[in-house]
Design an enzyme around this catalytic site. Sequence first.
Site, PDB file in Angstrom:
ATOM      1  N   PHE A 285     -35.714  -9.939   4.732  1.00 31.72           N
ATOM      2  CA  PHE A 285     -34.270  -9.143   5.021  1.00 31.72           C
ATOM      3  C   PHE A 285     -33.351  -9.799   5.033  1.00 31.72           C
ATOM      4  CE2 PHE A 285     -31.135  -6.460   6.373  1.00 31.72           C
ATOM      5  CZ  PHE A 285     -30.692  -6.123   6.151  1.00 31.72           C
ATOM      6  N   GLU A 286     -32.455 -10.386   4.904  1.00 24.30           N
ATOM      7  CA  GLU A 286     -30.988 -10.750   5.653  1.00 24.30           C
ATOM      8  C   GLU A 286     -29.785 -10.543   4.414  1.00 24.30           C
ATOM      9  OE1 GLU A 286     -32.042 -15.298   4.649  1.00 24.30           O
ATOM     10  OE2 GLU A 286     -33.049 -15.231   6.452  1.00 24.30           O
ATOM     11  N   ILE A 287     -28.944 -10.192   5.531  1.00 22.51           N
ATOM     12  CA  ILE A 287     -27.949 -10.152   4.882  1.00 22.51           C
ATOM     13  C   ILE A 287     -26.606 -11.223   5.097  1.00 22.51           C
ATOM     14  CG2 ILE A 287     -25.697  -8.791   4.750  1.00 22.51           C
ATOM     15  CD1 ILE A 287     -27.487  -5.946   4.647  1.00 22.51           C
ATOM     16  N   HIS A 322     -33.910 -20.556  10.357  1.00 21.32           N
ATOM     17  CA  HIS A 322     -32.898 -19.885  10.184  1.00 21.32           C
ATOM     18  C   HIS A 322     -32.549 -19.732  11.621  1.00 21.32           C
ATOM     19  CE1 HIS A 322     -32.446 -19.089   5.758  1.00 21.32           C
ATOM     20  NE2 HIS A 322     -32.400 -19.917   5.564  1.00 21.32           N
TER      21      HIS A 322
END
Length: 386
Positions: A285-287, A322
């Site tokens: 999950f990444e925004i 990241h």
Amino acid sequence: MMTPMRYVVLVLVIIISLHFILSFSHEEYGRATSLSHISEQLAGSKGHPPYQDGVPEDRYVPSTTPIQSRKANATFVFLARNGDLAGVVVSMKQHQPGPVEDRFNKEFQYPYVFLNEEPFSDEFKDRVQTLTDAKIEFGLIPKEHWLQPDWIDEERATTARKDMVEHNVIYGGYVPYRNMCRFNSGFFYKHPLLDKYRYYWRVEPDVTFFCDLHYDPLLLMQDQKKVYGFTVSLYEYPATIPTLWDATKEFINSNPGLVEPDNAMRFISDDGGETYNNCHFWSNFEIGDLDFWRGEAYSKFFDFLDEKGGFYYERWGDAPVHSIGVALFAKKEQIHFFNDIGYRHNPFQHCPQGELHKKGKCWCNPKENFDYEWYSCLKRYDALFT
Ligand SMILES: Nc1nc2c(ncn2[C@@H]2O[C@H](COP(=O)(O)OP(=O)(O)OP(=O)(O)O)[C@@H](O)[C@H]2O)c(=O)[nH]1
Ligand SMILES: *[C@@H]1O[C@H](CO)[C@@H](O)[C@H](O)[C@H]1NC(C)=O
Ligand SMILES: [Mg+2]
């Protein structure tokens, strides 16, 4: 021939030794080698982790801007194989007309970009397009963004993979998994189909979204100048990244000017940067802000890491890469915990607590919440702001 009694004794001995081998304390989290292994460790008598910790604070301050009038410069990004179709449908169906986006995506129609190193099949494209009225673009990943570069010493890489298989490191023997980790670390945001966007929401097959959202998280990123949003954080397996931190320190020492003074180093290191504590945001999950990855600091950092070859000589994951990048080159306030987004990627889930749970009409069991389990890093994120 073994007598039945001896057989029972032998089985008992095996069970007891396994118990000792498998049980490890908080300090020994680094010994875990696979997620399913950890989830077994966490499993209590009811077959799910003993979620025993308290209700977290509701720390999200909703945006006061009415959401109907505006839309962020953003897209969903979905890396998938043709064989992932069933899981893609599951993730999207909840994501698109389902609860998560009921509040906004029907009106705003955030587009999707699907990426694959092989062409998507017509079946894949047709079925996915059926799920939404939003625009979907299907992109092919250029070979040089995906395949193991030819300057990697294949002999050394092969030895490393064998070694990891022997040590039961999850995905330790797989080259495609490494290609995927490297692609997600340093190339997805360079895909031409993403050029026109600033923000992205990463989705994976077979994930679950549990709650209604009453605001647009992509607009939150844009309005509040956030760089990275997450729902779950945890420890990386040290066996996959033996030299990642040494490389990171080398990079910091030769590029001190690129490090953000108001950084989140305390999330990733407990001793001021001497060692990595293995904390990372769970990147399935990444925004996030694509321009942050495209920017000077992270680009140079990724290129530096790539030259070290650790994506292939070890098994560096996009999550620690990241996370380290965000922790060092963004302001800590720019890292956002999406507390109100109930989310599951096996075997862990974040389930909003208390008022947030009610407000989102979440359908996860609030007792099944990873936030303050011993294997979660959320407390270190909290500590950044105290
Ligand atoms: N196109 C393509 N996509 C891949 C490949 N391997 C993984 N992916 C995608 O990359 C993302 C991460 O891969 P996963 O297999 O889910 O890896 P993971 O989340 O670490 O492991 P799981 O716990 O098994 O889900 C998913 O969106 C996959 O669909 C590949 O070889 N080709
Ligand atoms: C969206 O963001 C991209 C990347 O920053 C930029 O090139 C593009 O002009 C932006 N589009 C709009 C409409 O602002
Ligand atoms: Mg996955």
